[in-house]
Enzyme design. Structure first.
Site, PDB file in Angstrom:
ATOM      1  N   LYS A 159       0.820  -1.206   0.000  1.00 16.14           N
ATOM      2  CA  LYS A 159       0.000   0.000   0.000  1.00 16.14           C
ATOM      3  C   LYS A 159       0.856   1.259   0.000  1.00 16.14           C
ATOM      4  O   LYS A 159       1.912   1.310   0.642  1.00 16.14           O
ATOM      5  CB  LYS A 159      -0.902   0.007   1.239  1.00 16.14           C
ATOM      6  CG  LYS A 159      -1.900  -1.124   1.259  1.00 16.14           C
ATOM      7  CD  LYS A 159      -2.912  -1.005   0.134  1.00 16.14           C
ATOM      8  CE  LYS A 159      -3.991  -2.064   0.266  1.00 16.14           C
ATOM      9  NZ  LYS A 159      -4.999  -1.946  -0.808  1.00 16.14           N
ATOM     10  N   GLU A 215      -1.959   0.607  -8.724  1.00  9.37           N
ATOM     11  CA  GLU A 215      -3.414   0.401  -8.615  1.00  9.37           C
ATOM     12  C   GLU A 215      -4.112   1.647  -8.083  1.00  9.37           C
ATOM     13  O   GLU A 215      -3.693   2.226  -7.087  1.00  9.37           O
ATOM     14  CB  GLU A 215      -3.645  -0.788  -7.678  1.00  9.37           C
ATOM     15  CG  GLU A 215      -5.095  -1.227  -7.567  1.00  9.37           C
ATOM     16  CD  GLU A 215      -5.202  -2.592  -6.883  1.00  9.37           C
ATOM     17  OE1 GLU A 215      -4.443  -3.518  -7.251  1.00  9.37           O
ATOM     18  OE2 GLU A 215      -6.031  -2.725  -5.968  1.00  9.37           O
ATOM     19  N   GLU A 241     -11.902  -2.217  -8.495  1.00  6.57           N
ATOM     20  CA  GLU A 241     -12.366  -3.214  -7.525  1.00  6.57           C
ATOM     21  C   GLU A 241     -13.761  -2.919  -6.971  1.00  6.57           C
ATOM     22  O   GLU A 241     -14.420  -3.831  -6.486  1.00  6.57           O
ATOM     23  CB  GLU A 241     -11.360  -3.339  -6.366  1.00  6.57           C
ATOM     24  CG  GLU A 241     -11.289  -2.095  -5.492  1.00  6.57           C
ATOM     25  CD  GLU A 241     -10.061  -2.067  -4.587  1.00  6.57           C
ATOM     26  OE1 GLU A 241      -8.942  -2.302  -5.091  1.00  6.57           O
ATOM     27  OE2 GLU A 241     -10.232  -1.829  -3.389  1.00  6.57           O
ATOM     28  N   HIS A 291      -9.304  -8.455  -7.745  1.00  7.02           N
ATOM     29  CA  HIS A 291      -9.274  -8.027  -6.351  1.00  7.02           C
ATOM     30  C   HIS A 291     -10.059  -9.094  -5.585  1.00  7.02           C
ATOM     31  O   HIS A 291     -11.152  -9.477  -6.003  1.00  7.02           O
ATOM     32  CB  HIS A 291      -9.966  -6.672  -6.233  1.00  7.02           C
ATOM     33  CG  HIS A 291     -10.029  -6.116  -4.845  1.00  7.02           C
ATOM     34  ND1 HIS A 291     -11.090  -6.352  -4.002  1.00  7.02           N
ATOM     35  CD2 HIS A 291      -9.164  -5.341  -4.155  1.00  7.02           C
ATOM     36  CE1 HIS A 291     -10.867  -5.730  -2.851  1.00  7.02           C
ATOM     37  NE2 HIS A 291      -9.703  -5.110  -2.912  1.00  7.02           N
TER      38      HIS A 291
END
Ligand code: MG
Length: 372
Positions: A159, A215, A241, A291
């Site tokens: 992340k 992403e 997602e 996802h």
């Protein structure tokens, strides 16, 4: 006539002792919502939904289950259409359960029901929620990455977007030092940047040959900005997602805003809708890397669908895009006894989903009905 005889709901709740998170914040708990649909012939099918438990549970108990009991299984499309109007994510769970019942009735696996698979094994990527409340969150993240690599994962996702760009870059630089380009990396900003901020990463991306994708760098509805970013960014852009319908991908695809779509079988309206999204990606000449962070059963359906998806690459027909594998503290990861070996999942073979749901986990983590 085959009828829907019983539906058992299983709301599950786990409070995370050491919370973790992403650019959207730190998570204090994980949940799962499973349903078991039993027909008049005694055939059962499981489904999974992901949403706020009180809303899901009330919806199933008060409205959806009473409506479905006694209805003919042969009318499942019409039934799903009605449920979809009430609660799309509940419809997604029911579509999984109905699919499994169909497969079990025919004595075949989900993949066989779908016409057979191109791949017996499907790669997964180790997915981390890199942030925690501790001062040494970077150190913890590095240890988790090291552990995953030692377990044989060769693809990872971390992340970004929850700290300053400088702090995130220090973290990812250290991760890259550790990976030494032996493993591939995706970074997920959870829509936290604007295009200018995302581009501050571009020089690093250009220097790193192991990048799989970036992403959701910016909000997914900013299609023009995404398209601009895709043209300027040196690595692929992924996302989608949260989209609910396959058609929601159309603006992103026609405006060339994505390289890789990342649909989620628990977030799209049904498992058929999910497969429709995968086919759309192929029609537009794009990749799809699911996802699958919101449930082990939904993830298994993502694995089945990936196994049945045509290769994107004629030169390497064995290649298929990886499915997300939750690496965080989450007991619901073990609801289905499947674990990756060498960064790949060998698909279960038996009728239906070919695997048994862990009843002990269902009992142990059953939500007590209190809000949280
Ligand atoms: Mg994401």
């Amino acid at each position: 006539m085959l009828r829907i005889e019983r539906i058992e709901p299983y709301p599950l709740f786990y409070r995370i002792p050491k919370p973790y998170g992403d650019a959207n914040g730190i998570k204090a708990y994980r949940t799962s919502y499973l349903i078991r649909v039993i027909t008049s012939e005694g055939i059962e099918g499981w489904g999974e939904s992901s949403d706020y438990l009180p809303v899901l549970h009330l919806g199933f108990q008060e409205r959806i289950i009473p409506y479905l009991i006694g209805k003919p299984f042969s009318e499942r499309k019409t039934l799903l259409r009605t449920i979809h109007r009430w609660h799309p994510r509940a419809a997604a769970a029911l579509s999984m359960a109905f699919t499994e019942i169909e497969a079990v009735r025919s004595g075949v696996s989900i993949c066989e029901l779908w016409g057979g698979c191109f791949h017996q094994r499907v790669p997964v990527y180790a997915s981390f929620q890199s942030y925690s409340e501790e001062e040494d969150w970077q150190q913890r993240s590095l240890r988790a990455v090291e552990q995953a690599v030692s377990e044989g994962f060769s693809r990872l996702k971390l992340k970004i977007g929850g700290k300053s760009i400088a702090e995130d870059q220090r973290h990812i630089n250290r991760v890259q030092g550790l990976l030494e380009q032996t493993a591939c990396l995706a970074l997920d900003a959870n829509e936290s940047y604007d295009a200018a901020a995302a581009l501050e990463w571009n020089a690093l991306f250009a220097a790193w040959p192991n990048m799989m994708w970036l992403e959701e760098p910016i909000p997914m509805h900013q299609v023009n900005e995404l398209a601009l970013l895709r043209r300027r960014m040196s690595i692929p852009i992924g996302g989608g997602e949260h989209l609910r319908a396959a058609a929601d991908f159309i603006p992103l695809l026609t405006q060339q805003a994505l390289d890789i779509i990342t649909p989620d079988p628990a977030h799209l309206n049904s498992i058929e809708e999910y497969q429709h999204a995968l086919r759309l990606a192929r029609d537009f000449g794009l990749r799809a890397s699911p996802h699958a962070f919101d449930g082990a059963l939904a993830r298994l359906y993502a694995l089945f669908a990936q196994a049945c998806l045509e290769p994107w690459n004629k030169m390497e027909p064995a290649q298929i895009e990886p499915v997300e594998w939750d690496m965080m503290d989450n007991p619901f990861n073990r609801l289905i006894p499947l674990s990756p070996s060498g960064g790949e999942i060998t698909l279960p073979q038996g009728p239906g989903i070919g695997a048994a749901i862990d009843r002990e986990i269902l009992e142990h983590y059953r939500w007590d009905g209190r809000s949280y």
